[in-house]
Design an enzyme around this catalytic site. Sequence first.
Site, PDB file in Angstrom:
ATOM      1  N   CYS A   2       0.842  -1.176   0.000  1.00 50.02           N
ATOM      2  CA  CYS A   2       0.000   0.000   0.000  1.00 50.02           C
ATOM      3  C   CYS A   2       0.875   1.223   0.000  1.00 50.02           C
ATOM      4  O   CYS A   2       2.073   1.148   0.177  1.00 50.02           O
ATOM      5  CB  CYS A   2      -0.939   0.019   1.201  1.00 50.02           C
ATOM      6  SG  CYS A   2      -0.149   0.473   2.750  1.00 50.02           S
ATOM      7  N   ASP A  89       0.817  -8.439   8.905  1.00 48.91           N
ATOM      8  CA  ASP A  89       2.013  -7.877   9.528  1.00 48.91           C
ATOM      9  C   ASP A  89       1.757  -6.463  10.041  1.00 48.91           C
ATOM     10  O   ASP A  89       2.436  -5.989  10.951  1.00 48.91           O
ATOM     11  CB  ASP A  89       3.197  -7.899   8.554  1.00 48.91           C
ATOM     12  CG  ASP A  89       2.891  -7.233   7.218  1.00 48.91           C
ATOM     13  OD1 ASP A  89       1.724  -6.883   6.970  1.00 48.91           O
ATOM     14  OD2 ASP A  89       3.829  -7.076   6.408  1.00 48.91           O
TER      15      ASP A  89
END
EC number: 6.3.5.4
Length: 621
Positions: A2, A89
Site C-alpha cells: 500500500c 504484519d
Amino acid sequence: MCSIFGITQPSQEYKNFLSHRGPDHFDSFSTKEIYLAHNRLSIIGLDERSNQPMQGRNGTVIVFNGEIYNYKDLKAKKLSDYVFKSHSDTEVILALYEKYGIDCVQYLRGMFAFAIWDENEKRLFCARDRFGIKPFYYTKNQDQFAFASEMKALLPLVPSIETNQEALSEYLTFQYTLGAETLFQNINQLMPGHLLIYQKGDLNIKKYWDVSYEIDFSHSPKYFEEKLESLLTDSVCYHQVSDVAIGSYLSGGIDSSLITALACESNPNFYGAFHGKFTDHPGYDESSYAIDTASALNKSLYTINITSQDFTDNISKIIYHLDTPVAGPGAFPQYMVSKLAAEHVKVVLGGQGGDELFGGYARYVIAYFEQSIKAAIDGTHKNGHFVVTPESIIPNLTLLQEYKPLIKEFWKDGLFGPLDERYFRLINRSVDIQDEVDWDLFDLRKVMEKFKGIFNNQENVQKEAYFDKMTHFDFKCLLPALLHVEDRMSMAHGLESRVPFLDHPLVEFAATISADIKFPGGRMKSLLKEVFKHKIPEKVLMRRDKMGFPVPLKEWFSGNLKDFLQDIFSSQQAQTRGFYDAKKVVKGLEGLSQFSRKIWGLLCLELWHREFHDKSHEYRY
C-alpha cells in the site's frame, strides 16, 4: 502493499481539491478519507488488502507501506499474549508499539514506512526502514504537518513549487542528493534508519539504527564464508514470505543471478526471472548470461527487447513516477522490465546492495590501484590490514580496460592526495557539465563539506580503510538513490520489489569483514564469489565486463534520439531555465563518451521542470 498519505488538520480547501482531482492524479493515495482521533488526523490511502485503517486497542491507528518478514516470529516470541484480530504484519507493528513504544522499530525485519497515531498521547509516530527501501516524505508549515509516500502528493501543501538550490547543486555533482532535503523546496524525506515524532506542533527526528564498520580480526576467512552463506540464504527465505507468486530480476550479473539461484532452492513454486536487453547496438545485450543462469536453474526467463522508441514513449512517465531525477539511466530499463514482470507476478526479488556491501564497482579497483602504487612508493604496503600490493592487484587490472577515460579523469589533477578528495573525483559527475551549467549560482563548498562529513565519519568507519570509506559512502548516499529507483519503477506497475541483500543482520555482519577478505588484491566481490561459486554458472561468475544496467544512450543520443533531444533543448522552456545553457547542450550531443551522464542528467532535470514546475498549477488548489 500500500501507499500512505496523512495530514494533520487538513483544510477544507485541500479536501475540496482532493475530491476533484480523483484517484488517478496521485499514485500515493485515493480520495477516500477516514477521520480518526477526533479529526486530528486524516488518513488518505489505506491498506490495499483490507481497504480499512488498522486500529489498535488503545486508540492507535496505523498506515503502513511495506512488508515485515519476521512478523510470524514476532507474534510467537514477543507477542504471544496479544489477541490479534487479523493475520497481517500491519497489526504486528501496532502490537509491538503497544508493548515497546517507539522502540518497536528495533524488532522489525523488513522494508517499511509507517505512521501511528497515538490517541492517548496525542502523538504521531513515524518510522522508515533501515536502508530507505520504502519512501517517506513530509512537509510542515505553521500548524500543519503532512506526510506521504510520494513527493507529488505534498505539492498542494507547500507555499509554492520551487527548486531547492542546495539539493540541485548536489544532484548536478552526484546525480543524487546527500541528505534529508529533496529537489523540492519545503519537502524533506525521513532518512533511512530514522523515526519521527510530531506532538503538540513540535517535530522531533532521531536515528534508531546505523551501520558500523567495527572490523572483526579474531575469526578466520572460513568463519566469514560460512556465516555469509547462512545469513544470505536465510534472508532470501524470509524475503519470499508471500501469498502470491514471486519472481526475480535477472540482469546477468553476480548479484541477481545469486538471488535467483537461492530463491529457486528455497521455493519450489518460484515463478521465473525477468530480463531486459538491448539489441540495437553491439555490447549492450547481456541476455546470454541471464539465459545461462535460468537454464541452469531450469526456470523460465521472460525477456523484453528495449528500444529507442521505448525511451521516447516512456521517459516523461518515468520522471513523473520518480518525483525527482535520481541516479543513472538504469531507471529506464528498470521501468521496462518491471512492466514485463507485473504481467506475470506481484512480487520480485532484486540484487540491490551487493555492490555496496561486497565491493562491486570498478571505481573501487581504480582507487585501490592508486593506493597500491602509493603504498609501494612509501614502503607501507605491508602495514596493517588494508593496503594491497602492486603484485596482488595487477592480475585484476584487465577489468578496467573500458574505464580508461575514467582513470584519465581521476589522475589528471594529480595522485596521492587525501582519501576524501580522491574518491570525490571518482564519483563527481559535474566534470561533464562544466560548460553547460552556470556554476556561479551554486555554493559547491557546501557540497564538498557535506560529502567530506559523510566520507570521513569516524563513528561509522573508525579505521583508515579506504575500501570501507568508499563502500560506506556509497551505502549511505548512492544506495538510497538506487532504492528510490527500485521502488518507484516497480510500484509504477503495481509490482513489489524486495532486496534480500539488505537484511540488517546480513548488513551488520558484512560491515565487520575486513577489506582484505572482501576485496583481496582488488578482486571485486571476491568473498561473495568464493562462497557461492557452486550456485552460479561459471560464465557469469568469471565475467569481467559487467557494467550495471548498460543503456546505449551514447549511440541513441547521436543517432535515433538526436532529433528528440534537439527538440527538447531547443524549446523556449529549456532556453529559459537559467541554471544551464540549453544551446551548449545541443552542441555537445556529438562526441559523447560511453560513460558520459551529461545528457542524461540534464535531460532528466529538464523533463522534471516540465512536469512539476511548468505544470505547477495542476498541483495547486
